[in-house]
Write a protein that holds these residues in place. Structure first.
Motif, short mmCIF file in Angstrom:
data_model
loop_
_atom_site.label_atom_id
_atom_site.label_comp_id
_atom_site.label_asym_id
_atom_site.label_seq_id
_atom_site.Cartn_x
_atom_site.Cartn_y
_atom_site.Cartn_z
N ALA A 146 9.69 -13.04 27.13
CA ALA A 146 10.76 -12.14 26.68
C ALA A 146 10.38 -11.41 25.39
O ALA A 146 10.74 -10.25 25.19
N ILE A 157 17.40 -28.44 24.48
CA ILE A 157 16.30 -27.54 24.11
C ILE A 157 16.79 -26.24 23.47
O ILE A 157 16.25 -25.78 22.46
N GLY A 158 17.85 -25.64 24.02
CA GLY A 158 18.34 -24.38 23.45
C GLY A 158 18.85 -24.58 22.03
O GLY A 158 18.54 -23.79 21.13
N TYR A 159 19.62 -25.64 21.83
CA TYR A 159 20.19 -25.91 20.51
C TYR A 159 19.11 -26.20 19.48
O TYR A 159 19.19 -25.76 18.33
N SER A 218 9.36 -18.78 28.55
CA SER A 218 10.44 -17.80 28.56
C SER A 218 10.44 -16.98 27.28
O SER A 218 10.61 -15.76 27.31
N ILE A 219 10.24 -17.66 26.16
CA ILE A 219 10.20 -16.94 24.87
C ILE A 219 8.98 -16.04 24.81
O ILE A 219 9.06 -14.87 24.41
N LEU A 271 15.17 -22.18 14.17
CA LEU A 271 15.17 -20.80 13.67
C LEU A 271 16.14 -20.66 12.50
O LEU A 271 15.80 -20.14 11.44
N ALA A 295 10.77 -23.42 28.50
CA ALA A 295 11.37 -22.72 27.37
C ALA A 295 10.33 -21.87 26.65
O ALA A 295 10.58 -20.70 26.33
N LEU A 338 14.12 -14.91 16.47
CA LEU A 338 13.03 -14.82 17.44
C LEU A 338 12.18 -13.58 17.21
O LEU A 338 11.00 -13.56 17.56
N ILE A 388 15.95 -25.23 19.47
CA ILE A 388 15.22 -24.01 19.12
C ILE A 388 16.05 -23.17 18.15
O ILE A 388 15.56 -22.68 17.12
N LYS A 389 17.33 -23.04 18.45
CA LYS A 389 18.20 -22.24 17.58
C LYS A 389 18.27 -22.86 16.19
O LYS A 389 18.21 -22.17 15.18
N THR A 407 16.83 -30.88 28.71
CA THR A 407 17.44 -29.64 29.23
C THR A 407 18.71 -29.32 28.46
O THR A 407 19.01 -28.17 28.15
N GLU A 408 19.45 -30.39 28.14
CA GLU A 408 20.70 -30.25 27.42
C GLU A 408 20.46 -29.72 26.01
O GLU A 408 21.19 -28.89 25.49
#
Lengths: 341, 239
Positions: free
Chosen positions: A107, A61-63, A103-104, A69, A100, A76, A65-66, A58-59
């Motif tokens: 969105a 996953i965002g980083y 969500s992508i 990319l 995650a 995205l 993915i970024k 959770t901590e």
């Protein structure tokens, strides 16, 4: 495949203890592959603690993915589909990746495909070697799995054999722990074994004569531990390199013998060896020797694709999408899932 | 501002949509371990109910727990990745505050309670309306119902699953100490999350999108809290 569908896929993999995202073009070109291994936590706890692994996913996953990319110099907006490990793994961990990915997909209005983790490993080798023929026999060997599969066209798999107890990689971890070595055990035993005598000790080769293509490693593990536990208890210095080399040889011999026997029984010309343990140098050497003798080709993934990663998931996802398989927002997470045959 | 709010810390996936003070949708969907990941489909359903799409939304709010950590991780991940994917601002709301918001009455002190699932240990926090905004009074609490009872020194509204036995024990203990108690049953609601997120976003308070994490309350917080208050004669609401 005679034609290629151009598609940029974002792959996400969070089934165990590595948080990973990757961008793969057209099912074959890895533009980026970001893996955040939870090594500090593994060392601290001596293994994967599911609740802690899920927190870390959770901590990160965002980083992750970024980063995938950014290092592919994409945004995205460029992502045309999302592939995520949804089957086989720790449930709390799988849920983070699927959350995650959905969500992508939602969105960005792009298709989503759920992938079976083991199919990912099969594709790690196809990604590394697009020329691997079909059908072939694939040995997936890691900390969590030891499976022999017959791989056919169109993502069709037949399970030939599996471990009845410990996975091979698990045996490496447990022996390393017993010997007071680092975690994960595979790489350190591989390194040590190079300086050791693989015939110093003759440990059992479990089920090596058995016609059934199943595996068992807990007996081997117990045998090694029993041979040395008193000396360990007395605090004696052990011939670690020799023990490592001899233990490793027992595992390698079993894996090679059973896989090559399965390849012969199935009449295939190609053997694929994949998963974290496929990075082992002695395993690769032994397979190459056996393959040469038997007149078949053997393939190993690029080292960065042996352990869990999202690039292999993206590649598997692409293959599934080419077959017309797409998931929707109701995609379920399945922690223990048979690989479809 | 149109705001989407979600909370996945409890027995249900809660999704709400608000437009300023107006509630456009406030739905709950049953969710167990095998349907937690349905939250994105639930969001789509709620938006459709309100006749909206994700593009119409101006901000996203997500409940941070405490509660079921598996569920909270799914909600927090969805919140942050939706925000990352759409570029919309994000706000994280403690679930205890969501419960309190749903139970708050003018001047009252509200004590929101969530079970930890371990014995009779609970998470709790007190809130009061301060200049029209719901504000926390004192620190978070993790501990036994008995210890929590000792902390309440003035008339209080209990917000949570009031029918549960730990809540009844708490209520009885407070009454026994001669203090007035009102029960208000509350489960985390999506529209409440959206309203609280709306207030924060309007104030310019935004969460760090990639860095948003659940509100993991630690045991050590509870011990420090109990120690701090043991020395005082007044409990919450008076210091």
């Amino acid at each position: 495949m005679g034609w290629v569908l151009e598609m940029l896929i974002l792959g996400i993999e969070t089934s165990c203890d590595e948080t990973s995202a990757a961008l793969v073009a057209d099912g074959k070109t890895v533009l980026s592959s970001t893996v955040a291994a939870q090594l500090d936590l593994l060392r601290k706890y001596g293994g994967v603690v599911p609740e802690i692994a899920a927190r870390r996913h959770t901590e990160l996953i965002g980083y992750v993915i970024k980063e995938a990319l950014d290092s592919a110099v994409k945004t995205l907006e460029d992502v045309e589909a999302v592939a995520v490990t949804a089957r086989q793994g720790l449930i709390g961990c799988l849920l983070v990746g699927v959350a995650a990915a959905k969500s992508i997909s939602y969105a960005r209005h792009v298709p989503l495909v759920g992938v079976h983790h083991i199919e990912g490993h099969i594709f790690a080798n196809i990604l590394s070697h697009p020329e691997i023929p079909l059908p072939h026999v694939c040995l997936t060997v890691s900390g969590g799995h030891t499976m022999l599969l017959y791989v056919r066209e169109g993502c069709r798999y037949q399970l030939l054999g599996t471990t009845l107890d410990d996975a091979a990689g698990e045996a490496f971890d447990k022996i390393a722990k017993f010997l007071g070595l680092d975690f994960p055990g595979g790489p350190v035993i591989d390194r040590l074994a190079k300086q050791g005598d693989r015939e110093a000790y003759h440990f059992p080769r479990p089920m090596i004569k058995s016609r059934a293509p199943d595996f068992s490693f807990s007996g081997l593990k117990t045998s090694v531990i029993n041979a040395f536990k008193e000396r360990v208890a007395r605090g004696e210095a052990l011939p670690l390199a020799d023990i490592a080399a001899s233990f490793q040889e027992a595992v390698v011999e079993v894996l090679v013998a059973k896989t090559m026997r399965a390849a012969e029984a199935k009449g295939v010309n190609a053997v694929s060896v994949t998963g974290g343990v496929s990075a082992n140098s002695r395993l690769r050497e032994a397979f190459r020797e056996a393959a040469l003798r038997q007149g078949v080709d053997v393939y190993f993934p690029n080292l960065s694709l042996c352990t869990d990663n999202a690039a292999m998931i993206a590649a598997a996802g692409y293959a599934r999408m080419m077959l017309g398989e797409v998931s929707d927002l109701r995609l379920n997470v399945v922690p223990t899932a048979p690989l479809e045959v | 501002m149109l705001v989407l709010g979600i909370d996945t810390s409890g027995y249900a996936n809660a999704v709400g949509v608000t437009d300023g003070e107006k509630v456009l949708a406030d739905l709950t969907f049953p969710a167990k371990t095998d349907s937690l990941e349905q939250i994105v489909a639930n969001i789509d359903d709620a938006l459709k109910c309100a006749g909206l799409t994700l593009e119409d939304i101006g901000g996203i709010g997500v409940g941070l727990g405490p509660g079921s950590w598996t569920g909270i991780r799914v909600g927090v991940t969805v919140g942050k990745v939706l925000a990352f994917s759409t570029g919309k601002p994000l706000a994280g709301i403690p679930t205890l505050e969501v419960l309190a918001y749903q139970a708050i009455v003018e001047a009252s002190l509200v004590c929101a309670v969530i079970p930890t699932g371990a014995g009779d240990a609970v998470y709790a926090a007190c809130y009061q309306l301060q200049a029209g905004v719901v504000g926390r009074v004192g620190d978070y609490f993790i501990g036994s119902v008995k210890d929590l009872t000792g902390m309440i020194k003035e008339p209080v509204v209990l917000a949570g699953d009031t029918g549960a036995s730990y809540m009844q024990t708490l209520r009885d203990g407070i009454i026994k100490a001669g203090i007035a108690v009102t029960n208000i049953t509350a489960v985390p609601g999506g529209a409440a999350v959206a309203r609280l997120a709306s207030e924060r976003l309007e104030r310019g308070e935004r969460a760090d999108v990639l860095g948003l994490e659940p509100l993991y309350l630690k045991e050590s917080t509870a011990r420090a809290f109990v120690n701090r208050y043991a020395a005082k004669t007044k409990g919450w609401g008076g210091s």
